[in-house]
Motif scaffolding. Structure first.
Motif, PDB file in Angstrom:
ATOM      1  N   UNK B 319       0.960  -1.225   0.042  1.00  0.00           N
ATOM      2  CA  UNK B 319      -0.163  -0.102   0.004  1.00  0.00           C
ATOM      3  C   UNK B 319       0.849   1.082  -0.077  1.00  0.00           C
ATOM      4  N   UNK B 322       1.872   2.087  -3.360  1.00  0.00           N
ATOM      5  CA  UNK B 322       0.860   2.476  -4.240  1.00  0.00           C
ATOM      6  C   UNK B 322       0.440   3.798  -4.032  1.00  0.00           C
ATOM      7  N   UNK B 323       0.723   4.337  -2.693  1.00  0.00           N
ATOM      8  CA  UNK B 323       0.283   5.613  -2.339  1.00  0.00           C
ATOM      9  C   UNK B 323       1.390   6.694  -2.969  1.00  0.00           C
ATOM     10  N   UNK B 324       2.545   6.113  -2.845  1.00  0.00           N
ATOM     11  CA  UNK B 324       3.754   6.899  -3.642  1.00  0.00           C
ATOM     12  C   UNK B 324       3.759   7.171  -5.086  1.00  0.00           C
ATOM     13  N   UNK B 325       3.267   6.193  -5.588  1.00  0.00           N
ATOM     14  CA  UNK B 325       3.430   6.055  -7.067  1.00  0.00           C
ATOM     15  C   UNK B 325       2.131   6.570  -7.764  1.00  0.00           C
ATOM     16  N   UNK B 326       0.877   6.208  -7.308  1.00  0.00           N
ATOM     17  CA  UNK B 326      -0.430   6.524  -7.948  1.00  0.00           C
ATOM     18  C   UNK B 326      -1.146   7.698  -7.520  1.00  0.00           C
ATOM     19  N   UNK B 327      -0.985   7.941  -6.445  1.00  0.00           N
ATOM     20  CA  UNK B 327      -1.838   9.047  -6.064  1.00  0.00           C
ATOM     21  C   UNK B 327      -1.427  10.474  -6.389  1.00  0.00           C
TER      22      UNK B 327
END
Lengths: 327, 327
Positions: B319, B322-327
């Protein structure tokens, strides 16, 4: 179950959008708007909605199910997000992409300590676009993800434009290149430069005596904001600016172009065409406010993002009805 | 964590797609393929993958993390879904829309009794389209949802076509009307008849001595399948059918057109352009297999649908990443 009680902290374009969105959801009621300005100077969203001073926020802890934070990402939310998550279940649209991990961590600690639930960085980018970037790469692990923004009014670039000497007022539209979008949709997975993906269209009102050519040169050569793009500058009157450029449309595309294991090309596209950026962001916030309340009722505390929230939590309908109607 | 062990129950187009999709996901390994046919007649997806008889399935209970059910919705899954959910964590693409609630209930009871987790009705419709219908109405409560299918090969309509006397072979393509899509994208929220939304294009190989005009008449007047549409019938040779119509492309659009509380129109579109329908469906199944395994590891048992699954569970990435790459 009774209506969920929503309150708004910060009452600009986004806060007004949240008030309007709550009015579209029968399972919610607007408890109050909190502002740092003088409440008597503010038109309430409905005659029944109290507009209250910011320093009374904590007095309403027990009467608010979800507090929607409508401050800005630069100066307001880094402080307000953790502070208020200690006392309320919250949602916000924090959108400084690079600082989201540290923001999540700060809000998470405060929310856990207070037994609250916060869904942060909600909106469309970050938000729905993030969700679609995740789905794209999870469903099609071999491929490329492309995000295009616009056509739409960019707040950050409009602010930069207005800082140019000689510019009295102005707006900037980000326009995705149709040729680039077509190339991506074809499944060819092109490598696109910054210049190839978007153009920037500026509409400026000049200060008295400003030189149009000099303003244009200053704009199109501005590093970070405009120099890497094909940028046009059009001088207009203050009247035209007010008449033609008052709305805040936006939108964009997330496209995942991938190849499945048997060698076939697959293209998934998510597209937003928004008549009003703040109203859409507000609508997303309100749907996630419902999810935040439900997660808190289940005892799931701490900070989450849209990536962590099961979609059915966003809908007012019971799961059985969703399955029967939508699957 | 080690690789998750995936097995396939039923080895047609979908099962082959699942085997190929597992090969694209480094956190998974293909344990075995189970078939009701004679395993010696089946080409294994890789030289290392055992193809085993159906009646050995239960012997592998402890070696399989998720069993992907690749049988048909009409005859196979209504029986296999609940039976196998009693013994395995499963995913399937049950797609008889009207019977999904009863299917969910049957699988849920079996999965709970066995301590397993099943995610059912996974794919794109039901599946990703359902998810986007939910997001559309949750984010824009005042509005209309439009689903268009195609352009693509419809299995059900191709089967109906092939039952027409005089038809030796054939395929049917569902084609959404560009004019209807444009009208919906404009935000005008038109009321569209069945005939206005899609056309149907049939390519048939005639049996010896069949009358082309008679076949065409029988096709275009067939109730439920073709009579309500503008349907074209083109006679082709068996060679052309094999050469030009062997792929199974499909896709479509889910469009939500809504108005936010301040009166602005907002349009959200999700579009799939699939080179291979079974391979894409298989890729979706494999991503949800990962989610099913994780939910089971957390002790969340019973039957779920895509509407109930948090998106981050679909990705192999942690997670934080994901937060670092996609948000």
């Amino acid at each position: 179950m009774g209506q969920r009680r929503i309150a708004i902290a910060g009452y600009g374009n986004l806060g007004r959008g949240v008030a309007a969105a709550v009015g579209q959801n029968a399972d919610m009621t607007l408890h109050a708007v909190f502002t740092r300005r003088d409440p008597s100077t503010i038109d309430p969203p409905t005659p029944q909605t109290p507009v209250l001073p910011w320093d009374e926020l904590l007095d309403h802890r027990d009467e608010v199910d979800v507090l929607v934070l409508c401050g800005g990402s630069k100066d307001d939310l880094p402080q307000q997000g953790p502070e208020l998550a200690a006392h309320f279940t919250t949602v916000d649209s924090f959108d400084t992409h690079a600082r989201i991990p540290e923001y999540v961590a700060a809000v998470d600690a405060a929310a856990r300590a207070g037994g609250n639930t916060s869904i942060v960085a909600v909106g469309w980018d970050p938000g729905m676009f993030s969700l679609n970037r995740l789905l794209g790469e999870a469903l099609l692990p071999e491929g490329g993800t492309y995000t295009f923004w616009g056509p739409g009014l960019s707040q950050g670039h409009s602010d930069a434009l207005r800082r140019v000497p000689g510019v009295a007022a102005g707006v900037q539209y980000t326009v995705p290149s149709p040729a680039a979008i077509d190339a991506v949709r074809s499944g060819s997975r092109p490598e696109l430069t910054t210049r190839e993906k978007h153009t920037r269209e500026c509409y400026v009102v000049l200060e008295d005596g400003a030189d149009a050519a000099e303003v244009e040169r200053a704009v199109v050569t501005m590093p970070h904001y405009f120099a890497d793009y094909d940028t046009t500058v059009t001088v207009i009157s203050a009247e035209e600016l007010a008449r033609e450029h008052a709305d805040m449309p936006h939108g964009g595309f997330v496209i995942r172009s991938g190849t499945t294991g048997g060698g076939h090309d697959q293209v998934v596209e998510y597209r937003l065409q928004l008549g009003s950026n703040p109203e859409f962001t507000a609508s997303v916030l309100v749907a996630y406010a419902r999810a935040a309340a439900r997660l808190n009722e289940r005892g799931e505390t701490g900070a989450l993002t849209v990536l962590d929230v099961a979609p059915s939590l966003l809908s007012p309908k019971p799961v059985d009805q969703l399955r029967a109607e939508l699957l």
